[in-house]
Scaffold this motif. Structure first.
Motif, PDB file in Angstrom:
ATOM      1  N   LYS A 154      -2.889   6.225   6.792  1.00 53.58           N
ATOM      2  CA  LYS A 154      -3.403   5.764   5.254  1.00 53.58           C
ATOM      3  C   LYS A 154      -2.843   3.758   5.083  1.00 53.58           C
ATOM      4  O   LYS A 154      -1.839   3.308   5.774  1.00 53.58           O
ATOM      5  CB  LYS A 154      -3.772   6.040   3.868  1.00 53.58           C
ATOM      6  CG  LYS A 154      -3.869   7.958   4.310  1.00 53.58           C
ATOM      7  CD  LYS A 154      -5.382   7.146   4.078  1.00 53.58           C
ATOM      8  CE  LYS A 154      -6.491   8.583   3.913  1.00 53.58           C
ATOM      9  NZ  LYS A 154      -7.407   8.557   4.133  1.00 53.58           N
ATOM     10  N   ARG A 155      -3.437   2.953   4.907  1.00 52.88           N
ATOM     11  CA  ARG A 155      -3.174   1.632   5.540  1.00 52.88           C
ATOM     12  C   ARG A 155      -2.665   1.415   4.097  1.00 52.88           C
ATOM     13  O   ARG A 155      -2.901   2.262   2.712  1.00 52.88           O
ATOM     14  CB  ARG A 155      -4.532   0.682   5.798  1.00 52.88           C
ATOM     15  CG  ARG A 155      -3.650  -1.071   5.143  1.00 52.88           C
ATOM     16  CD  ARG A 155      -5.373  -1.547   5.489  1.00 52.88           C
ATOM     17  NE  ARG A 155      -5.158  -3.418   5.665  1.00 52.88           N
ATOM     18  CZ  ARG A 155      -5.411  -4.222   5.785  1.00 52.88           C
ATOM     19  NH1 ARG A 155      -6.736  -3.599   7.095  1.00 52.88           N
ATOM     20  NH2 ARG A 155      -5.199  -5.187   6.714  1.00 52.88           N
ATOM     21  N   ILE A 156      -1.662   0.771   3.582  1.00 46.15           N
ATOM     22  CA  ILE A 156      -1.016   0.218   2.752  1.00 46.15           C
ATOM     23  C   ILE A 156      -1.433  -1.121   1.791  1.00 46.15           C
ATOM     24  O   ILE A 156      -1.631  -2.151   2.431  1.00 46.15           O
ATOM     25  CB  ILE A 156       0.326  -0.300   3.138  1.00 46.15           C
ATOM     26  CG1 ILE A 156       1.294   0.579   3.039  1.00 46.15           C
ATOM     27  CG2 ILE A 156       0.548  -0.282   1.385  1.00 46.15           C
ATOM     28  CD1 ILE A 156       2.839   0.344   3.540  1.00 46.15           C
ATOM     29  N   ASP A 157      -2.055  -0.989   1.137  1.00 46.40           N
ATOM     30  CA  ASP A 157      -3.715  -1.122   0.301  1.00 46.40           C
ATOM     31  C   ASP A 157      -2.996  -1.531  -1.206  1.00 46.40           C
ATOM     32  O   ASP A 157      -2.751  -0.209  -1.798  1.00 46.40           O
ATOM     33  CB  ASP A 157      -5.185  -1.450   1.057  1.00 46.40           C
ATOM     34  CG  ASP A 157      -5.686   0.520   0.430  1.00 46.40           C
ATOM     35  OD1 ASP A 157      -4.605   0.659  -0.317  1.00 46.40           O
ATOM     36  OD2 ASP A 157      -6.662   0.230   0.863  1.00 46.40           O
ATOM     37  N   ALA A 158      -3.941  -2.021  -2.118  1.00 44.66           N
ATOM     38  CA  ALA A 158      -4.575  -1.802  -3.534  1.00 44.66           C
ATOM     39  C   ALA A 158      -4.367  -0.095  -3.526  1.00 44.66           C
ATOM     40  O   ALA A 158      -3.233  -0.185  -5.130  1.00 44.66           O
ATOM     41  CB  ALA A 158      -4.683  -2.844  -4.075  1.00 44.66           C
ATOM     42  N   ASP A 159      -5.622   0.302  -3.486  1.00 46.59           N
ATOM     43  CA  ASP A 159      -5.103   1.297  -4.192  1.00 46.59           C
ATOM     44  C   ASP A 159      -3.793   2.598  -3.438  1.00 46.59           C
ATOM     45  O   ASP A 159      -3.142   3.400  -4.108  1.00 46.59           O
ATOM     46  CB  ASP A 159      -6.412   2.512  -3.060  1.00 46.59           C
ATOM     47  CG  ASP A 159      -7.756   2.464  -3.688  1.00 46.59           C
ATOM     48  OD1 ASP A 159      -7.580   1.309  -4.831  1.00 46.59           O
ATOM     49  OD2 ASP A 159      -8.712   2.310  -2.704  1.00 46.59           O
ATOM     50  N   ILE A 161      -0.993   1.244  -2.621  1.00 46.72           N
ATOM     51  CA  ILE A 161       0.242   1.299  -3.442  1.00 46.72           C
ATOM     52  C   ILE A 161       0.239   1.774  -5.582  1.00 46.72           C
ATOM     53  O   ILE A 161       0.952   1.809  -5.687  1.00 46.72           O
ATOM     54  CB  ILE A 161       0.090  -0.178  -4.164  1.00 46.72           C
ATOM     55  CG1 ILE A 161       0.615  -1.111  -2.428  1.00 46.72           C
ATOM     56  CG2 ILE A 161       0.642  -0.699  -5.217  1.00 46.72           C
ATOM     57  CD1 ILE A 161       0.117  -2.942  -3.005  1.00 46.72           C
ATOM     58  N   ASN A 162      -1.360   2.259  -5.417  1.00 47.59           N
ATOM     59  CA  ASN A 162      -1.262   2.322  -7.001  1.00 47.59           C
ATOM     60  C   ASN A 162      -0.244   3.456  -7.275  1.00 47.59           C
ATOM     61  O   ASN A 162      -0.391   4.801  -7.541  1.00 47.59           O
ATOM     62  CB  ASN A 162      -3.133   2.526  -7.408  1.00 47.59           C
ATOM     63  CG  ASN A 162      -3.167   1.053  -7.838  1.00 47.59           C
ATOM     64  OD1 ASN A 162      -2.434   0.456  -8.381  1.00 47.59           O
ATOM     65  ND2 ASN A 162      -4.604   0.740  -7.466  1.00 47.59           N
ATOM     66  N   LEU A 163      -1.371   4.255  -5.582  1.00 47.80           N
ATOM     67  CA  LEU A 163      -0.258   5.862  -5.665  1.00 47.80           C
ATOM     68  C   LEU A 163       0.790   5.882  -5.378  1.00 47.80           C
ATOM     69  O   LEU A 163       1.802   6.669  -5.938  1.00 47.80           O
ATOM     70  CB  LEU A 163      -1.550   6.537  -3.847  1.00 47.80           C
ATOM     71  CG  LEU A 163      -0.979   7.615  -3.510  1.00 47.80           C
ATOM     72  CD1 LEU A 163      -1.200   8.651  -4.661  1.00 47.80           C
ATOM     73  CD2 LEU A 163      -1.443   8.679  -2.699  1.00 47.80           C
ATOM     74  N   LEU A 164       1.014   5.489  -4.194  1.00 51.72           N
ATOM     75  CA  LEU A 164       2.315   5.416  -4.680  1.00 51.72           C
ATOM     76  C   LEU A 164       3.731   5.234  -5.512  1.00 51.72           C
ATOM     77  O   LEU A 164       4.649   5.688  -6.313  1.00 51.72           O
ATOM     78  CB  LEU A 164       3.348   4.075  -3.824  1.00 51.72           C
ATOM     79  CG  LEU A 164       3.146   4.416  -2.065  1.00 51.72           C
ATOM     80  CD1 LEU A 164       3.136   2.892  -1.038  1.00 51.72           C
ATOM     81  CD2 LEU A 164       3.756   5.499  -1.482  1.00 51.72           C
ATOM     82  N   CYS A 165       3.223   4.248  -6.449  1.00 52.57           N
ATOM     83  CA  CYS A 165       3.379   3.800  -8.089  1.00 52.57           C
ATOM     84  C   CYS A 165       2.905   5.059  -8.829  1.00 52.57           C
ATOM     85  O   CYS A 165       4.025   5.907 -10.167  1.00 52.57           O
ATOM     86  CB  CYS A 165       2.413   3.368  -8.730  1.00 52.57           C
ATOM     87  SG  CYS A 165       3.649   0.631  -7.941  1.00 52.57           S
ATOM     88  N   ARG A 166       2.507   6.055  -9.036  1.00 52.30           N
ATOM     89  CA  ARG A 166       1.656   7.096  -9.473  1.00 52.30           C
ATOM     90  C   ARG A 166       2.645   8.022  -8.778  1.00 52.30           C
ATOM     91  O   ARG A 166       3.379   8.718 -10.487  1.00 52.30           O
ATOM     92  CB  ARG A 166       0.366   8.088  -9.467  1.00 52.30           C
ATOM     93  CG  ARG A 166      -0.477   6.808 -10.400  1.00 52.30           C
ATOM     94  CD  ARG A 166      -2.041   7.479 -10.279  1.00 52.30           C
ATOM     95  NE  ARG A 166      -2.527   8.098  -8.978  1.00 52.30           N
ATOM     96  CZ  ARG A 166      -2.921   7.140  -8.086  1.00 52.30           C
ATOM     97  NH1 ARG A 166      -3.694   5.705  -8.716  1.00 52.30           N
ATOM     98  NH2 ARG A 166      -3.455   7.480  -7.458  1.00 52.30           N
ATOM     99  N   ILE A 167       3.225   8.031  -7.550  1.00 54.66           N
ATOM    100  CA  ILE A 167       3.968   9.470  -7.474  1.00 54.66           C
ATOM    101  C   ILE A 167       5.249   9.279  -7.965  1.00 54.66           C
ATOM    102  O   ILE A 167       5.817   9.763  -8.290  1.00 54.66           O
ATOM    103  CB  ILE A 167       4.174   9.666  -5.745  1.00 54.66           C
ATOM    104  CG1 ILE A 167       2.537  10.098  -5.309  1.00 54.66           C
ATOM    105  CG2 ILE A 167       4.637  10.939  -5.718  1.00 54.66           C
ATOM    106  CD1 ILE A 167       2.158  10.044  -4.499  1.00 54.66           C
TER     107      ILE A 167
END
Length: 218
Positions: A154-159, A161-167
């Motif tokens: 998966k590409r590091i994009d806005a989505d 980044i949001n997933l990483l922040c939630r985790i």
């Protein structure tokens, strides 16, 4: 002043290289430590075959430094490799790891060369947004709760980044992967003459890590 960029092909080292080039620095060499040990303390081991292709895209000379990958010994191997190059400085992608930054700084001091670490203490969220805006970076290794095979490639994009922040909010992972939670591979950046292409993706699970192993780069 001639510089060498230390890189595994991941987002941090390539972003550090890009910032050096943005500043007008003369970067002639792309140096990769190639450890036999996949659990190297200092250096990534996944998909390092991409780095010679990245170096070609950046118009730089690739230098691979083999090492067994044992703690501290791998730094001695790096020092020997750098000592053989006609350089006056090294570019590193360290963000928060004092272990990494201090050891490279000591190595540079012994060699009498400079160190440039433009990402040091950069805000991790700002770093990820810059990566997403300027580069095509894919996740190729995961090793943390909440990050598994499903995010490989998966590409590091806005989505993402949001997933990483939630985790991170639930699991307290470092969103930029500074704790080894994930590793990445850069397929394109402003300094590339053209994007990296690859084929033969397959996933492997070993030693508690999911790895996207890639067979060929061009």
């Amino acid at each position: 002043m001639t510089w060498a960029a230390l890189t595994s092909g991941g987002k941090d080292s390539i972003l550090a290289l890009q910032k050096a080039l943005d500043a007008g620095m003369d970067v002639s060499y792309m140096v990769t430590v190639v450890p036999d040990n996949p659990d190297s303390y200092m250096f990534h081991s996944a998909n390092l075959a991409a780095v010679p292709v990245i170096a070609e895209r950046c118009g730089m000379t690739y230098v691979g430094i083999p090492t067994p990958g044992e703690k501290e010994d791998e730094l001695r191997d790096l020092e020997k490799g750098l000592a053989a190059l006609p350089i006056e400085g090294v570019i590193a992608g360290a963000i928060e790891s004092e272990y990494q930054r201090s050891r490279i700084a000591i190595l540079c001091e012994r060699l009498g060369i400079a160190m440039f670490a433009p990402l040091w203490h950069m805000d991790p969220l700002a770093l990820l947004h810059e990566v997403a805006e300027r580069m095509d970076v894919r996740i190729v290794v995961t090793a943390a709760d909440g990050l598994g095979e499903n995010v490989l490639g998966k590409r590091i994009d806005a989505d993402m980044i949001n997933l990483l922040c939630r985790i991170s909010a639930k699991r307290r992972i470092h969103i930029a992967g500074e704790g080894g939670e994930y590793e990445s591979l850069t397929l394109d950046a402003p300094c590339f003459s053209s994007p990296i292409r690859c084929e033969g993706w397959h996933t492997e699970f070993s030693c508690g890590r999911w790895v996207a192993a890639i067979e060929r780069f061009w």
